[in-house]
Design a protein around this motif. Structure first.
Motif, PDB file in Angstrom:
ATOM      1  N   PRO A 111      -3.378   3.314  -4.584  1.00 42.49           N
ATOM      2  CA  PRO A 111      -2.055   2.526  -4.153  1.00 42.49           C
ATOM      3  C   PRO A 111      -2.106   1.116  -4.848  1.00 42.49           C
ATOM      4  O   PRO A 111      -0.909   0.350  -4.820  1.00 42.49           O
ATOM      5  N   THR A 159       0.844  -1.386   0.026  1.00 42.38           N
ATOM      6  CA  THR A 159       0.094  -0.121  -0.090  1.00 42.38           C
ATOM      7  C   THR A 159       0.648   1.264  -0.085  1.00 42.38           C
ATOM      8  O   THR A 159       2.107   1.085  -0.286  1.00 42.38           O
ATOM      9  N   ASP A 160       0.343   2.280   0.230  1.00 45.24           N
ATOM     10  CA  ASP A 160       1.031   3.267   0.427  1.00 45.24           C
ATOM     11  C   ASP A 160       1.665   3.901   1.674  1.00 45.24           C
ATOM     12  O   ASP A 160       1.568   2.980   2.581  1.00 45.24           O
ATOM     13  N   GLU A 161       2.301   5.232   2.023  1.00 48.59           N
ATOM     14  CA  GLU A 161       2.950   5.341   2.974  1.00 48.59           C
ATOM     15  C   GLU A 161       2.022   5.460   4.368  1.00 48.59           C
ATOM     16  O   GLU A 161       2.456   5.475   5.527  1.00 48.59           O
ATOM     17  N   ARG A 162       0.553   5.507   4.255  1.00 46.13           N
ATOM     18  CA  ARG A 162      -0.354   5.513   5.321  1.00 46.13           C
ATOM     19  C   ARG A 162      -0.330   4.199   5.952  1.00 46.13           C
ATOM     20  O   ARG A 162      -1.110   3.996   6.951  1.00 46.13           O
ATOM     21  N   GLY A 176       6.050   3.660  -8.712  1.00 41.94           N
ATOM     22  CA  GLY A 176       5.527   2.641  -7.850  1.00 41.94           C
ATOM     23  C   GLY A 176       5.565   1.324  -8.586  1.00 41.94           C
ATOM     24  O   GLY A 176       5.647   0.297  -8.133  1.00 41.94           O
ATOM     25  N   SER A 231       7.134  -1.906  -7.354  1.00 45.45           N
ATOM     26  CA  SER A 231       6.418  -3.291  -7.088  1.00 45.45           C
ATOM     27  C   SER A 231       7.010  -4.345  -8.007  1.00 45.45           C
ATOM     28  O   SER A 231       6.896  -5.536  -7.542  1.00 45.45           O
ATOM     29  N   ALA A 240       5.566  -0.390   1.566  1.00 44.17           N
ATOM     30  CA  ALA A 240       5.055   0.904   1.008  1.00 44.17           C
ATOM     31  C   ALA A 240       5.491   1.033  -0.237  1.00 44.17           C
ATOM     32  O   ALA A 240       6.731   1.070  -0.656  1.00 44.17           O
ATOM     33  N   PRO A 248       5.393   3.915  -3.660  1.00 44.70           N
ATOM     34  CA  PRO A 248       4.984   5.235  -4.231  1.00 44.70           C
ATOM     35  C   PRO A 248       3.626   5.092  -5.211  1.00 44.70           C
ATOM     36  O   PRO A 248       3.419   4.229  -5.766  1.00 44.70           O
ATOM     37  N   SER A 249       2.526   6.191  -4.840  1.00 39.19           N
ATOM     38  CA  SER A 249       1.434   6.087  -5.530  1.00 39.19           C
ATOM     39  C   SER A 249       0.950   7.838  -5.611  1.00 39.19           C
ATOM     40  O   SER A 249       1.346   8.398  -4.524  1.00 39.19           O
TER      41      SER A 249
END
Length: 381
Positions: A106, A41-44, A83, A87, A59, A61-62
């Motif tokens: 993401p 997923t992303d940085e969240r 990203g 990936s 994490a 990039p998105s």
């Protein structure tokens, strides 16, 4: 690269609860089956890593294109390409059996990388409207799992890939599935639950306290309110309830929300996919106020489904006033049999086998069985 049939399952999800919660439910079921889990997923993800104990988490990039035009997509493209490259490398190392995306931008880089590496890939759509990323990758993935039988914007050419699984819910929700609805009596306390998503909603803080304060004394004195508030709203909401003599428990976040739903006579909230699924599994009536600016009006579509089934009442935000809410509450709370009927109707919409169906689909994809069956059908065999 081909799929490693014994490899881990990669779950790709956006960084909101609506995308992560069904991913969490799938991870819990697959873990019980002895499968390893990788979350991308992303940085969240740092805020939600506790939802996936034991998983390897990456994490990626998105970026979400701003607006609907080409300019927004062009601006986001460099981050999305970055990203995809990251990936691609991750998938080469973890060698998964299958990649499943739960929506949100993401998920686009991991799904694109899976397709480039020829790893079986599928998506899950939680809403009654096919999300933009799922719409984009739909022609290329092997299967489209869905909560609803005919999600809006599903292409005719992709209908053969659709698998009706329902929306998986977390173990904490399933634990409340057998809690019976406590029918409202003439003198019993009235338990209202108010929330607006994982971070609360300002409109609930603006409208609900005033509406409850205007209720007839005979109803107001029986209220027990549980409300999720944004931190900046909590003090004024507390003051409003205190001034109206209403018993209320306020928090910025409830980590036992499924149990709170089960205890409620009536829920007032948004109509995100996870909320709708949880109301169905637990079987509770609701007043739903769709988020007005959600992409493609997916929350409105979700609310319309529940309202059409007699399980909920939808009030669009432009019509969600103190007066309108108070009138609806007087109508419902004065006729408990209406609430009882809606609780039964809500329970009927629940899909308790959703996580099992989705896990079965994922494992079939990883073994190549679903793709062979699909090819057989297309061949007319």
């Amino acid at each position: 690269m081909t799929a490693n049939t014994q490899g881990p399952v990669v779950i790709a999800a956006g960084g909101t609860g609506g995308h992560l919660f069904p991913g969490q439910a799938l991870a819990q079921e697959l873990t019980r089956r002895g499968r390893d889990i990788v979350l991308m997923t992303d940085e969240r993800v740092k805020r939600f890593d506790s939802l996936f104990p034991g998983a390897d988490i990456y994490a990626v990039p998105s970026a979400t294109p701003s607006g609907k035009g080409i300019a927004g997509l062009v601006k986001a493209a460099p981050v999305l390409f970055s990203g995809v490259a990251k990936s691609f490398g991750i998938l080469g190392r973890v060698k998964p059996s299958v990649v499943i995306g739960f929506g949100g931008y993401p998920t686009l880089p991991p799904l694109a990388a899976a397709l480039l590496r020829r790893i079986p890939a599928c998506v899950h759509e939680q809403n009654a409207v096919l999300g933009r990323v799922n719409r984009l990758v739909g022609p290329y993935v092997h299967a489209i799992a869905s909560t609803f039988p005919g999600p809006r914007y599903l292409r005719e050419a992709d209908k053969g890939k659709l698998v009706l699984t329902g929306n998986p819910v977390r173990d904490a929700v399933m634990q409340q599935a057998d809690v019976p609805y406590d029918a409202l009596g003439a003198e019993t306390r009235i338990r209202l639950l108010v929330f607006g998503g994982s971070q609360g909603a300002r409109v609930m803080a603006d409208i609900v306290p005033g509406a409850l304060a205007s209720l007839p004394e005979g109803i107001r004195a029986r209220l027990d309110v549980v409300q999720q508030c944004r931190p900046e709203d909590q003090a004024r909401v507390e003051g409003a309830y205190r001034g109206a003599g209403i018993t209320a428990e306020l928090q910025t976040f409830f980590d036992d929300m499924p149990a709170r739903i089960a205890a409620a006579h009536l829920v007032i909230g948004r109509s995100g996919a996870s909320t709708v699924a949880e109301l169905g599994i637990i079987g509770r009536p609701s007043i739903l106020v769709p988020l007005p600016h959600s992409l493609d009006n997916d929350q409105k579509a979700n609310a319309e489904v529940l309202a059409g089934d007699g399980a909920a009442w939808m009030i669009e935000q432009r019509d969600f006033t103190e007066t309108a809410l108070a009138e609806k509450l007087v109508e419902l709370l004065s006729h408990p049999e209406t609430l009882n009927g809606a609780a039964i109707a809500a329970k009927a919409t629940g899909q308790p086998q959703a996580v099992t169906k989705l896990a079965d689909l994922v494992e079939e994809l990883g073994r190549g069985e679903f793709r062979r069956a699909l090819s057989h059908e297309k061949a007319g065999g």
